[in-house]
Design an enzyme around this catalytic site. Structure first.
Site, PDB file in Angstrom:
ATOM      1  N   LYS A  47       0.810  -1.221   0.000  1.00 28.27           N
ATOM      2  CA  LYS A  47       0.000   0.000   0.000  1.00 28.27           C
ATOM      3  C   LYS A  47       0.844   1.271   0.000  1.00 28.27           C
ATOM      4  O   LYS A  47       0.320   2.357  -0.261  1.00 28.27           O
ATOM      5  CB  LYS A  47      -0.945   0.006   1.199  1.00 28.27           C
ATOM      6  CG  LYS A  47      -1.902  -1.176   1.251  1.00 28.27           C
ATOM      7  CD  LYS A  47      -2.865  -1.185   0.079  1.00 28.27           C
ATOM      8  CE  LYS A  47      -3.934  -2.266   0.258  1.00 28.27           C
ATOM      9  NZ  LYS A  47      -4.915  -2.261  -0.834  1.00 28.27           N
ATOM     10  N   SER A 261      -3.200 -12.503   4.261  1.00 24.58           N
ATOM     11  CA  SER A 261      -3.684 -12.224   2.906  1.00 24.58           C
ATOM     12  C   SER A 261      -2.632 -12.626   1.875  1.00 24.58           C
ATOM     13  O   SER A 261      -2.956 -13.204   0.827  1.00 24.58           O
ATOM     14  CB  SER A 261      -4.077 -10.758   2.760  1.00 24.58           C
ATOM     15  OG  SER A 261      -2.998  -9.906   3.061  1.00 24.58           O
TER      16      SER A 261
END
Length: 300
Positions: A47, A261
């Site tokens: 991110k 994830s």
């Protein structure tokens, strides 16, 4: 003499080959499984790329200026990345997140100086997104909106995708990514499909009843506006148990310490390797495992 700034260290993360997980089965099929270590970014996740892109492009358009207050609903990694970029570029950051997310994530955001608003876990990310919208309407700041902001996937179109193509020398055949905001998979798919339309793009999402931080199966009304179904060839469901087991295996067997994830994406990459031959399968290792220690995924 020119020196790097922290911003210059975002991206160009290593692409490493798994040596043990998959073992003989992968080798007999002449497959290669590669993980892109996005935890090597300065705030610890993929991110960082989108956070810098969204803030930098908003500045260029004149939408924001240093000293402004930025607001974002986040499940963790985007919030940490935005808090870092806001700190280095002179913004106040307000982050809204469900109260049941890991303590490490909350503390990391606070360390960068962000104000954190915890929302009820029963409302999930949907409630956090709605509250962010209300705060913006009330004049409390500006939402960058990772879910609808094209500067999110464009970060991966201009950096992550080209890096994968470069580092595999164009040999990549399959790309696997967890699907949260979907910015990573959208941007990388756009780039790789331009280079070679035959590259398969596979998304990982949690199966019904599973809670995997960083991966979501969105209700239709909350589906990120940046998401384009045509850019994903197929979606694979992953259970919480399988993702957490793979996270432990990656750490213990490969030395790759990542979150669930990323491990879910690895689980899907291994599934693919059982059905194809002569394949180069790349998955995104989207963050580091140390921000999940309090969750019990990695028992002492």
């Amino acid at each position: 003499m020119a020196y790097l700034t922290l911003e210059d260290t975002i991206g160009n993360t290593p692409l490493i080959q798994l040596k043990l997980i998959g073992g003989d089965s992968v080798r007999q099929r002449n497959n290669i499984i590669l993980g892109k270590l996005e935890g090597n970014n300065p705030a610890g996740s993929v991110k960082d790329r989108a956070a810098l892109s969204m803030i930098r492009h908003a500045e260029e358009r004149g939408t924001i200026k240093p000293g402004d207050t930025l607001i974002e609903a986040t499940s963790g990694n985007t919030g940490i990345a935005l808090a870092m970029v806001a700190a280095m570029r002179g913004y106040k950051m307000v982050l809204l997140m469900p109260e049941n997310l890991s303590e490490e994530r909350k503390q990391s955001m606070a360390a960068y100086g962000a104000r954190i608003i915890l929302t009820p876990k029963t409302g999930g990310m949907e409630y956090a997104r709605d509250l962010a919208e209300k705060m913006q309407k009330d004049g409390e700041g500006l939402i960058l909106d990772q879910f609808a902001n094209q500067d999110n996937p464009s970060a991966h179109y201009t950096s992550t995708g080209p890096e994968i193509w470069r580092d595999t020398h164009g040999a990549v055949t399959h790309f696997v990514s967890a699907m949260g905001t979907t910015g990573t998979i959208m941007g990388v798919s756009h780039y790789l499909k331009e280079k070679n339309p035959a590259v398969q793009i596979i998304g990982a999402q949690p199966e019904e009843g599973s809670q995997i931080p960083g991966i979501r199966k969105w209700p239709e009304a909350y589906l990120p506006r940046i998401f384009d179904r045509s850019r994903v060839d197929r979606v694979e469901n992953v259970s919480q148990s399988a993702a957490e087991t793979m996270a432990r295996r990656l750490a213990a067997e490969e030395g790759v310490f990542c979150g669930p994830s990323a491990a879910g994406a690895c689980e899907v990459a291994l599934r693919i390797s059982q059905t194809v031959e002569n394949a180069t399968i790349v998955f995104i290792v989207c963050d580091r495992g140390d921000r999940y220690l309090s969750t019990g995924i990695f028992p002492a």
